[in-house]
Scaffold this active site. Structure first.
Site, PDB file in Angstrom:
ATOM      1  N   HIS A  16       0.839  -1.202   0.000  1.00  7.56           N
ATOM      2  CA  HIS A  16       0.000   0.000   0.000  1.00  7.56           C
ATOM      3  C   HIS A  16       0.871   1.248   0.000  1.00  7.56           C
ATOM      4  O   HIS A  16       1.814   1.349   0.783  1.00  7.56           O
ATOM      5  CB  HIS A  16      -0.876  -0.066   1.260  1.00  7.56           C
ATOM      6  N   ASP A  45      -0.798   6.424  -5.014  1.00  7.82           N
ATOM      7  CA  ASP A  45      -1.793   7.458  -5.270  1.00  7.82           C
ATOM      8  C   ASP A  45      -1.207   8.538  -6.173  1.00  7.82           C
ATOM      9  O   ASP A  45      -0.057   8.946  -5.977  1.00  7.82           O
ATOM     10  CB  ASP A  45      -2.208   8.109  -3.945  1.00  7.82           C
ATOM     11  N   HIS A  58      -0.675  11.369  -1.620  1.00  8.21           N
ATOM     12  CA  HIS A  58      -2.015  10.961  -1.183  1.00  8.21           C
ATOM     13  C   HIS A  58      -2.919  12.138  -0.855  1.00  8.21           C
ATOM     14  O   HIS A  58      -4.066  12.192  -1.277  1.00  8.21           O
ATOM     15  CB  HIS A  58      -1.886  10.048   0.048  1.00  8.21           C
TER      16      HIS A  58
HETATM   17  O1  G3P Z   1      -6.401   1.696  -3.142  1.00  6.00           O
HETATM   18  C1  G3P Z   1      -6.585   1.270  -1.846  1.00  6.00           C
HETATM   19  C2  G3P Z   1      -6.328   2.359  -0.826  1.00  6.00           C
HETATM   20  O2  G3P Z   1      -5.126   2.990  -1.158  1.00  6.00           O
HETATM   21  C3  G3P Z   1      -7.427   3.371  -0.774  1.00  6.00           C
HETATM   22  O3  G3P Z   1      -7.270   4.245   0.294  1.00  6.00           O
HETATM   23  O4  G3P Z   1      -6.786   6.467   1.179  1.00  6.00           O
HETATM   24  O5  G3P Z   1      -5.032   4.739   1.216  1.00  6.00           O
HETATM   25  O6  G3P Z   1      -5.699   5.787  -0.922  1.00  6.00           O
HETATM   26  P1  G3P Z   1      -6.129   5.359   0.431  1.00  6.00           P
HETATM   27 MG    MG Z   2      -4.467   4.678  -2.316  1.00  5.42          MG
END
Ligand code: G3P
Ligand code: MG
Length: 264
Positions: A16, A45, A58
């Site tokens: 992640h 992101d 992000h």
């Molecule tokens: O794509 C999964 C996850 O990254 C979504 O939440 O806020 O971490 O971008 P966030």
């Molecule tokens: Mg994400």
């Protein structure tokens, strides 16, 4: 799921924000750590600068993850290039930069990592971000397996689809809405993504029945990851890629006999 639809085998575990919690989020250092741990796919992101260029970040603002101040969408490429993405939260990574999407694509290629590019538009920039990111993804990954491109923003995904008819899209939700199948159908999306804490067995069963891989974020406990795989979740996004490993490629199918994420 066939590799033909996807272009690559869907793994069980995506790192992640590049390297999870082991490096500053959304950085090349994270990609290197993910690769070193044997992770085969990463999520990150992407948002546009004031110059309209896609960068890995992000938040809509710079303060949490960098030494900058203000809005990403009001910052020029030159300003983003000068930022330190390590100094705030990861002293061991002082000097780490905010990468462009182009730099991340090159690193993924070099490290042999598949990517889930999450379009993260600033409010009001949904269509522009979707189309710019989709166009760049096609160019940057030309001749190699294309990333999975996802977003919480349906407008961003629609714009991505308009410029890139063959791109593999994923719909992101917190809790999956009851009309999720219609939403995916409208976009020609191939995957369903939701919060692991809000997923229920009804959705898992529906996704299985439609042969739609269900991916859940953010799962840092290998026992939880194991139970999600047993219940029929195809893959998880994890910040603890040192704990939640990828024993075997899921190929989009639920793992009826899987014993759980590996402990590293
Ligand atoms: O794509 C999964 C996850 O990254 C979504 O939440 O806020 O971490 O971008 P966030
Ligand atoms: Mg994400």
């Amino acid at each position: 799921m066939s590799t033909a639809r996807f272009g690559w085998r869907l793994p069980r575990v995506f790192a992640h924000r590049c390297g999870g919690a082991l490096a500053p989020e959304n950085t090349l250092a994270g990609l290197r750590i993910a690769a070193r741990l044997g992770i085969t796919a990463v999520e990150f992101d992407v948002m546009l600068s004031a110059d309209g260029s896609p960068w890995l970040i992000h938040d809509e603002t710079l303060e949490r993850t960098t030494n900058g101040v203000g809005r990403v969408g009001s910052s020029s490429d030159a300003q983003l290039r000068a930022l330190d993405a390590g100094i705030r939260r990861h002293p061991a990574f002082v000097g780490e930069r905010v990468p462009t999407l182009a730099a991340a694509a090159a690193a993924c290629r070099q490290l042999g990592l598949h990517a889930n590019v999450e379009i993260k538009p600033a409010a009001g920039c949904e269509e522009l971000t979707g189309s710019v990111v989709a166009r760049q993804v096609q160019q940057l990954w030309a001749g190699t397996a294309q990333p999975l491109v996802s977003s919480f923003s349906e407008a961003a995904l629609q714009a991505a689809r308009a410029v890139a008819p063959t791109l593999t899209l994923g719909c992101l939700f917190e809790r999956v809405p009851t009309d999720w199948r219609e939403r995916l159908r409208r976009l020609g999306a191939a995957t369903l993504h939701c919060d692991a804490g809000l997923v229920d067995d009804g959705v898992i069963a529906e996704a299985r029945a439609c042969d739609i891989p269900l991916l859940c974020y953010t799962v840092d406990d290998p026992v939880l990851a194991s139970s999600l795989f047993v219940r029929g979740v195809a893959a998880v996004f994890s910040d603890r890629i040192d704990l939640v490993g990828d024993d075997e490629a899921a190929d989009g199918r639920p793992a009826d006999h899987h014993s759980g994420g590996s402990r590293r």
